[in-house]
Design an enzyme around this catalytic site. Structure first.
Site, PDB file in Angstrom:
ATOM      1  N   TYR A 240       0.643   9.187  -1.184  1.00 30.26           N
ATOM      2  CA  TYR A 240       1.368  10.459  -1.025  1.00 30.26           C
ATOM      3  C   TYR A 240       0.389  11.582  -1.314  1.00 30.26           C
ATOM      4  CZ  TYR A 240       5.312   7.570  -0.289  1.00 30.26           C
ATOM      5  OH  TYR A 240       6.127   6.627   0.264  1.00 30.26           O
ATOM      6  N   ARG A 241       0.371  12.571  -0.423  1.00 34.92           N
ATOM      7  CA  ARG A 241      -0.651  13.614  -0.515  1.00 34.92           C
ATOM      8  C   ARG A 241      -0.102  14.984  -0.100  1.00 34.92           C
ATOM      9  NH1 ARG A 241      -1.262  10.109   3.621  1.00 34.92           N
ATOM     10  NH2 ARG A 241      -1.291  10.976   5.716  1.00 34.92           N
TER      11      ARG A 241
ATOM     12  N   HIS B 176       0.854  -1.186   0.000  1.00 32.80           N
ATOM     13  CA  HIS B 176       0.000   0.000   0.000  1.00 32.80           C
ATOM     14  C   HIS B 176       0.896   1.245   0.000  1.00 32.80           C
ATOM     15  CE1 HIS B 176      -1.756   3.188   2.779  1.00 32.80           C
ATOM     16  NE2 HIS B 176      -2.553   3.245   1.740  1.00 32.80           N
TER      17      HIS B 176
ATOM     18  N   GLY C  44     -17.847  10.087   0.011  1.00 30.54           N
ATOM     19  CA  GLY C  44     -16.841  10.031  -1.054  1.00 30.54           C
ATOM     20  C   GLY C  44     -17.259   9.060  -2.147  1.00 30.54           C
TER      21      GLY C  44
END
Lengths: 373, 373
Positions: free
Chosen positions: B179-180, B176, B330
């Site tokens: 990146y944000r 997993h 979402g």
């Protein structure tokens, strides 16, 4: 520690101390227990025992003639009845039993059958627990300015039976039930509080109207014997509770569901609760016997696995009892007994509205519109 | 609506607006966003599009040379790189792509591969979203007494890439990463806030020390190029974040994890984030290629299915981004893309500590003790 021991009782079903409480007549008590749960430590470890005791009541303390005793006898009888009927209908596997007691009194008996001829997984668990909640939470709950010392705690009792059954054949429905009783003891001049909760609900993978008329009809019959207003109300409660909001669906096709029930004589509600529990086998087992040899192919099996995935989503994301149990240190194997042996998730699975799968989705997307009886 | 659109960005991974925020340097902002989320309505529906635009930035508004532009280009390049490498290693299936834009700007591109030769399910999603948070929440967050009108809202931007890969062979690990980048705009004289978050972590079913040395070694190498103190710290963050408290285990065998990172120059952190992302393929794909043809039997497959069940438990019960996404509306298919194609739950499954399964459990029960490099 106190409220935590209740986790077993409420595994896989609505707990009185819900993290996601909705539509309750006891918002203050719920909020209070919620606050308590947030600061909870792991509950005490159970002592596993080989022989199941005649009673989980505390000898010399709890009156066997009280509602505690009556409720314990009722749920243990239901556990025996349901397990016997399921073993007979399965014709293959037997339930395995795990029993334990707790140092503070009470205990639990969990029975699970895996990989039978008819059922993939079936579990029926009873528990009888004693605990205590912080006095401050209790005071908030009853809305009275009761003086208390910092570490005072209010004793409570909780008992329940819960079950989930997942058959192999996609044409046989999954069924869940839970019946529970909760009371606090008299404390500083405030009389004990009590209520009943529970319900039986059904989760097929396909719409079979005759099956639904039989299942809902059985519970309408039970309700009508006690209060003609109850079936409609409790069916609506059920449709509301078993929603999966992120899917815009209910988990299944409903049944009845009640909580915080204490609006009449205790024995009258006990009689209703007992009548509900006594009709579990009749409401469900004939449907499994009718469909256990129905033909099916990979498409039906795949659909069943995806519906099992939805079952897991509901139980892990929304079910009050499961969440409460997981986050406060309940006996994990009892709490997650409800999960299916197998489940599946496929990305963006599309269903043609004209197919049996599409017809099913239409039902669970409009559960409250379905008037089966 | 605002913060809700961030749900896609944070699907399956820690969100800045965590319901279960721990150990954060921005507790006030987290609390504020949490309050906002609690009152959230469903987010706006996406418009599905056939062609992926060159950029998801707002034409004429967002500067392509800004960090917004740089971050979008980085994550889209990573999506391309990872999908290409996985398709090549799979040698069978291809990724399916779904793209959409939002009326308020931004959009998302989700790529999922199902039932390949090597991978059961693999997904890589990017999103770039614009939203706004209530001024009151923002004011609480920055701790300044900024005057505002009742309906004032503070604009924010969030972009991220996230992925989960589940191979078929029980000897190949699941991986997993996420990146944000998040920023608020200048508002009433208060400069914009910003931070980076992310990580890459690995979840095998068995302990292979060489594999773990390779994976952790790759990320130690990345960290050491940017700050020699980071690997130990971010490995510890990872072990803490991916805990399954009710099981007393971690989900997997860790990696690195960081959140709220803004303690140095923005470009320096961007360089680190890009370096992490650029090493995903090298850290992971060789392990799958090494083990994809390893022999296994029903016992190993059963164990893998049970570990997949644990993966589902973590993601649905604890993962901040998943919970936030599910509860605020979402895009469900993007959020639950992380769930495995198949998973299993067995009642009270017992493992002999001397077996490979027992050795694995010992690792995930003592994750922080494992010093792989």
């Amino acid at each position: 520690m106190a409220a935590l021991v209740a986790a077993n009782v409420f595994a896989t079903q609505p707990a009185p101390n819900a993290l996601l409480a909705r539509r309750t007549r006891r918002p203050a008590l719920r909020a209070a227990v919620r606050v308590h749960a947030a600061g909870a430590k792991m509950m005490e470890a159970p002592n596993y025992i080989d022989a199941v005791p005649d009673t989980l009541l505390r000898p010399g303390i709890d009156d066997p003639a009280s509602m505690r005793g009556k409720f314990e006898r009722m749920i243990r009888k239901v556990q025996d009845q349901v397990c016997s009927a399921v073993e007979a209908a399965d014709g293959g596997a037997s339930f395995r039993q795990d029993a334990w007691t707790r140092p503070s009194g009470g205990g639990g008996i969990t029975r699970v059958m895996q990989e039978g001829k008819v059922w993939e997984k079936a579990g029926v668990a009873v528990s009888v627990v004693y605990g205590s909640m912080p006095a401050e939470s209790y005071r908030v709950a009853v809305g009275k300015d009761i003086p208390f010392e910092k570490d005072d705690r209010v004793p409570f009792f909780a008992a329940g039976v819960s079950s989930v059954m997942h058959p192999w054949n996609p044409h046989c429905p999954t069924m869940h039930f839970n019946y529970r009783y909760f009371e606090t003891e008299d404390w500083k001049g405030v009389p004990g509080q009590w209520w009943f909760g529970g319900g039986t609900d059904i989760t097929p993978c396909y719409v079979n109207e005759d099956d639904m008329r039989h299942f809902h009809g059985t519970y309408k019959g039970v309700c009508d014997r006690h209060d003609p207003a109850w079936y409609d109300k409790m069916k609506a409660n059920c449709d509301e509770y078993f929603q999966i909001p992120h899917r815009g669906e209910t988990r299944g096709m409903g049944g009845i569901f009640f909580d915080d029930l204490n609006d009449r004589d205790k024995d009258a509600i006990f009689a209703f609760s007992s009548d509900c529990a006594a009709n579990i086998v009749e409401s469900y087992v004939p449907l499994v016997e009718k469909h256990k040899d129905d033909p099916f192919g990979p498409q039906q099996k795949e659909w069943q696995q995806l519906r099992r995935g939805r079952y897991v989503e509901f139980n892990l994301v929304y079910d009050r009892g499961t969440i409460f149990g997981l986050k406060t240190g309940g006996r994990i194997e009892s709490i997650l007994m409800s999960l299916p042996l197998t489940a599946s998730w496929r990305y963006d699975y599309q269903v043609d509205p004209q197919t049996p799968e599409g017809k099913f989705l239409n039902c669970v997307r409009n559960a409250s519109d379905q008037k089966w009886v």
